[in-house]
Structures are given as structure tokens and as C-alpha cells.
Design a protein around this motif. Sequence first.
Motif, PDB file in Angstrom:
ATOM      1  N   GLU A  76      47.674 -11.095  65.654  1.00  0.00           N
ATOM      2  CA  GLU A  76      48.593  -9.970  65.605  1.00  0.00           C
ATOM      3  C   GLU A  76      47.813  -8.682  65.772  1.00  0.00           C
ATOM      4  O   GLU A  76      46.639  -8.603  65.415  1.00  0.00           O
ATOM      5  CB  GLU A  76      49.359  -9.973  64.282  1.00  0.00           C
ATOM      6  CG  GLU A  76      50.216 -11.207  64.122  1.00  0.00           C
ATOM      7  CD  GLU A  76      51.003 -11.217  62.827  1.00  0.00           C
ATOM      8  OE1 GLU A  76      50.954 -10.220  62.076  1.00  0.00           O
ATOM      9  OE2 GLU A  76      51.673 -12.221  62.571  1.00  0.00           O
ATOM     10  N   THR A  78      48.076  -4.209  65.611  1.00  0.00           N
ATOM     11  CA  THR A  78      48.794  -3.045  65.137  1.00  0.00           C
ATOM     12  C   THR A  78      48.485  -1.883  66.070  1.00  0.00           C
ATOM     13  O   THR A  78      47.313  -1.593  66.341  1.00  0.00           O
ATOM     14  CB  THR A  78      48.346  -2.685  63.705  1.00  0.00           C
ATOM     15  OG1 THR A  78      48.585  -3.808  62.859  1.00  0.00           O
ATOM     16  CG2 THR A  78      49.111  -1.497  63.178  1.00  0.00           C
ATOM     17  N   THR A 104      61.748  -0.107  55.118  1.00  0.00           N
ATOM     18  CA  THR A 104      61.702  -1.213  56.068  1.00  0.00           C
ATOM     19  C   THR A 104      62.958  -2.053  55.918  1.00  0.00           C
ATOM     20  O   THR A 104      63.638  -2.005  54.894  1.00  0.00           O
ATOM     21  CB  THR A 104      60.472  -2.120  55.839  1.00  0.00           C
ATOM     22  OG1 THR A 104      60.597  -2.749  54.566  1.00  0.00           O
ATOM     23  CG2 THR A 104      59.179  -1.341  55.923  1.00  0.00           C
ATOM     24  N   PHE A 107      61.629  -6.626  55.105  1.00  0.00           N
ATOM     25  CA  PHE A 107      60.184  -6.836  55.167  1.00  0.00           C
ATOM     26  C   PHE A 107      59.543  -6.018  54.052  1.00  0.00           C
ATOM     27  O   PHE A 107      59.776  -4.813  53.949  1.00  0.00           O
ATOM     28  CB  PHE A 107      59.649  -6.385  56.532  1.00  0.00           C
ATOM     29  CG  PHE A 107      58.159  -6.430  56.670  1.00  0.00           C
ATOM     30  CD1 PHE A 107      57.458  -7.611  56.485  1.00  0.00           C
ATOM     31  CD2 PHE A 107      57.453  -5.293  57.007  1.00  0.00           C
ATOM     32  CE1 PHE A 107      56.073  -7.653  56.631  1.00  0.00           C
ATOM     33  CE2 PHE A 107      56.075  -5.318  57.154  1.00  0.00           C
ATOM     34  CZ  PHE A 107      55.390  -6.509  56.962  1.00  0.00           C
ATOM     35  N   LYS A 108      58.764  -6.680  53.203  1.00  0.00           N
ATOM     36  CA  LYS A 108      58.110  -6.030  52.074  1.00  0.00           C
ATOM     37  C   LYS A 108      56.598  -6.109  52.276  1.00  0.00           C
ATOM     38  O   LYS A 108      55.940  -7.002  51.771  1.00  0.00           O
ATOM     39  CB  LYS A 108      58.523  -6.727  50.775  1.00  0.00           C
ATOM     40  CG  LYS A 108      57.963  -6.096  49.532  1.00  0.00           C
ATOM     41  CD  LYS A 108      58.389  -6.872  48.297  1.00  0.00           C
ATOM     42  CE  LYS A 108      57.768  -6.282  47.063  1.00  0.00           C
ATOM     43  NZ  LYS A 108      58.058  -7.082  45.878  1.00  0.00           N
ATOM     44  N   PRO A 109      56.019  -5.144  53.009  1.00  0.00           N
ATOM     45  CA  PRO A 109      54.590  -5.223  53.295  1.00  0.00           C
ATOM     46  C   PRO A 109      53.677  -4.884  52.121  1.00  0.00           C
ATOM     47  O   PRO A 109      52.505  -5.210  52.156  1.00  0.00           O
ATOM     48  CB  PRO A 109      54.405  -4.218  54.435  1.00  0.00           C
ATOM     49  CG  PRO A 109      55.526  -3.259  54.291  1.00  0.00           C
ATOM     50  CD  PRO A 109      56.666  -4.032  53.701  1.00  0.00           C
ATOM     51  N   PHE A 110      54.193  -4.203  51.099  1.00  0.00           N
ATOM     52  CA  PHE A 110      53.379  -3.813  49.952  1.00  0.00           C
ATOM     53  C   PHE A 110      54.019  -4.315  48.671  1.00  0.00           C
ATOM     54  O   PHE A 110      55.227  -4.181  48.466  1.00  0.00           O
ATOM     55  CB  PHE A 110      53.208  -2.286  49.893  1.00  0.00           C
ATOM     56  CG  PHE A 110      52.722  -1.695  51.182  1.00  0.00           C
ATOM     57  CD1 PHE A 110      51.443  -1.949  51.636  1.00  0.00           C
ATOM     58  CD2 PHE A 110      53.545  -0.887  51.946  1.00  0.00           C
ATOM     59  CE1 PHE A 110      50.993  -1.420  52.829  1.00  0.00           C
ATOM     60  CE2 PHE A 110      53.106  -0.350  53.142  1.00  0.00           C
ATOM     61  CZ  PHE A 110      51.825  -0.614  53.584  1.00  0.00           C
ATOM     62  N   LEU A 131      57.793   4.160  57.364  1.00  0.00           N
ATOM     63  CA  LEU A 131      57.476   2.727  57.348  1.00  0.00           C
ATOM     64  C   LEU A 131      58.099   1.991  58.525  1.00  0.00           C
ATOM     65  O   LEU A 131      57.810   0.819  58.754  1.00  0.00           O
ATOM     66  CB  LEU A 131      57.954   2.118  56.027  1.00  0.00           C
ATOM     67  CG  LEU A 131      57.297   2.706  54.779  1.00  0.00           C
ATOM     68  CD1 LEU A 131      57.975   2.174  53.527  1.00  0.00           C
ATOM     69  CD2 LEU A 131      55.811   2.394  54.758  1.00  0.00           C
TER      70      LEU A 131
END
Length: 141
Positions: A76, A78, A104, A107-110, A131
Motif C-alpha cells: 500500500e 500513501t 472518516t 474506518f478507524k485509523p487511530f 482525515l
Amino acid sequence: MHEENRLSWNAATDAHNSHKGDQAAFFRNGGNKLHAEEKALLGDIDEGVDDYVATFSPAFTSAGVQQFRNPHRAHEFTWGIGEIVTALLQSGLALTSLQEYPYTQNFKPFAQMVHAEGHWHLPPDQPNLPLMFSITTQKPS
């Protein structure tokens, strides 16, 4: 790298599709899975499906694959907003809108994020950072 990504996406797509019920009937009966941000960009359209069908539309799903773990490695990347906008402009497209969102979708990136109003937000004591974004372009005539 290309072959590893292809294998990874194929396996993930099979697992994702295993949750989908009768998609044609869902849309024939007026189903719509677009998020508000997508509707704002796309205007008045009557159909669409997001990537999280199994989680957010029980009437449209079946049990499908559970606890999927992809057996293939994926690569992937970025890209920053500047790189994205620059690539669009260098391709000859005209930028018509760029909107940033402080949340977001699905989607929970943190870990410290909180779920509110159908979105994942940073907690109030964290900086207000974009975000997610939407961008539209058009091909000049």
C-alpha cells in the motif's frame, strides 16, 4: 509487487463479495449505499454501493466469509494531497472542488478516535485535522 497486490485484492474481493446478497434486487427496489459526501459530489443519482456493504446493510447481506485473513501480502502507498492535486493538474484536468472533512467513514485509523454522528472523529482534545477529502475535476473543453 504487482502480482502480490493482484493476489491480495482478488482474495479480499472474494471475501467481500461473499457478504453480498441479491445486489440487482437491492438496487431495483430503490437501494442506495452512497455516503452523504458522495451524494453531495455526485448529485441526484439513484444507485451506488460502498465498500462496507456487509457491515452497514443487513437487508442486503448474507453471512459470507467470517474473520477473513488475507493469505497474500499487499503493498500500500500513501500519497499526500499535494501529490494528488499535482498529478491531476499535470494530467490536464481542471480542479473544480476540494473539500476536507474532520472525520472518516467506516474506518478507524487511530485507537483514540470516537464514533459520533455516523463518523469516526479525533477526540476534542486532539488537533482538528482533515482525515478525509473529496475532490472533483473536469476535462477542459
